[in-house]
Design a protein around this motif. Sequence first.
Motif, PDB file in Angstrom:
ATOM      1  N   GLU A   1       0.927  -1.218   0.080  1.00 47.37           N
ATOM      2  CA  GLU A   1       0.069  -0.040  -0.019  1.00 47.37           C
ATOM      3  C   GLU A   1       0.926   1.262  -0.122  1.00 47.37           C
ATOM      4  O   GLU A   1       2.084   1.308   0.509  1.00 47.37           O
ATOM      5  CB  GLU A   1      -0.814   0.053   1.306  1.00 47.37           C
ATOM      6  CG  GLU A   1      -2.101  -0.808   1.224  1.00 47.37           C
ATOM      7  CD  GLU A   1      -2.903  -0.683   2.564  1.00 47.37           C
ATOM      8  OE1 GLU A   1      -4.153  -1.222   2.188  1.00 47.37           O
ATOM      9  OE2 GLU A   1      -2.431  -0.299   3.540  1.00 47.37           O
TER      10      GLU A   1
ATOM     11  N   ARG B   1       0.273   6.541   3.787  1.00 47.06           N
ATOM     12  CA  ARG B   1      -0.746   7.748   4.144  1.00 47.06           C
ATOM     13  C   ARG B   1       0.062   8.921   4.232  1.00 47.06           C
ATOM     14  O   ARG B   1       1.202   8.942   4.480  1.00 47.06           O
ATOM     15  CB  ARG B   1      -1.347   7.299   5.282  1.00 47.06           C
ATOM     16  CG  ARG B   1      -2.273   5.993   5.247  1.00 47.06           C
ATOM     17  CD  ARG B   1      -3.270   6.048   6.450  1.00 47.06           C
ATOM     18  NE  ARG B   1      -4.447   6.683   6.321  1.00 47.06           N
ATOM     19  CZ  ARG B   1      -5.563   6.684   6.974  1.00 47.06           C
ATOM     20  NH1 ARG B   1      -5.308   6.378   8.291  1.00 47.06           N
ATOM     21  NH2 ARG B   1      -6.512   7.269   6.878  1.00 47.06           N
ATOM     22  N   GLN B   2      -0.659  10.059   3.978  1.00 52.30           N
ATOM     23  CA  GLN B   2      -0.136  11.346   4.428  1.00 52.30           C
ATOM     24  C   GLN B   2       0.627  11.573   5.621  1.00 52.30           C
ATOM     25  O   GLN B   2       0.164  11.263   6.616  1.00 52.30           O
ATOM     26  CB  GLN B   2      -0.954  12.558   4.126  1.00 52.30           C
ATOM     27  CG  GLN B   2      -0.467  13.916   3.916  1.00 52.30           C
ATOM     28  CD  GLN B   2      -1.369  14.950   3.447  1.00 52.30           C
ATOM     29  OE1 GLN B   2      -2.702  14.640   3.603  1.00 52.30           O
ATOM     30  NE2 GLN B   2      -0.925  16.303   3.368  1.00 52.30           N
TER      31      GLN B   2
ATOM     32  N   GLY C   1       0.780   2.210   5.282  1.00 53.35           N
ATOM     33  CA  GLY C   1      -0.731   2.535   4.480  1.00 53.35           C
ATOM     34  C   GLY C   1      -1.783   2.424   5.492  1.00 53.35           C
ATOM     35  O   GLY C   1      -1.593   2.284   6.567  1.00 53.35           O
ATOM     36  N   ALA C   2      -3.181   2.479   4.937  1.00 46.41           N
ATOM     37  CA  ALA C   2      -4.047   2.544   5.606  1.00 46.41           C
ATOM     38  C   ALA C   2      -4.194   1.090   6.589  1.00 46.41           C
ATOM     39  O   ALA C   2      -4.876   1.284   7.676  1.00 46.41           O
ATOM     40  CB  ALA C   2      -5.367   2.696   4.768  1.00 46.41           C
TER      41      ALA C   2
ATOM     42  N   ALA D   1      -1.781   1.205   9.381  1.00 43.92           N
ATOM     43  CA  ALA D   1      -2.150   2.377  10.183  1.00 43.92           C
ATOM     44  C   ALA D   1      -3.392   1.880  11.081  1.00 43.92           C
ATOM     45  O   ALA D   1      -3.285   2.075  12.482  1.00 43.92           O
ATOM     46  CB  ALA D   1      -2.684   3.594   9.489  1.00 43.92           C
TER      47      ALA D   1
END
Length: 77
Positions: free
Chosen positions: A13, A16-17, A22-23, A26
Motif C-alpha cells: 500500500e 498515508r500522508q 498505509g491504511a 495504520a
Amino acid sequence: VNDIDLYVGGLSEFPRQNAAVGATFACIIANQFKDLKEGDRFYYENSPRSSPSAFTLPQLDEIRRMTLAHLMCNNFN
C-alpha cells in the motif's frame, strides 16, 4: 488479487500522508495502541470507574497540566 497475504498487501500500500505505513497497517497499529491503553487497568488516564486504584479526576487534571518540558526543566535545575 482477491486472495493476498495481509503482510504483503500492507507493505504494497502507498503510505498515508505524513506516515510510514498505509491504511491497513495504520488501522492495525491504532487498534493495538487503543487496546493496550484501555486494557491496562493501571494506565493513568483510565477513570476511577474502571479501576479502584485509578487516579481521581482532580489528580488527573493536575497530571495533564504537566508538560515534558516542565518536567525536564524541574529535574535539571
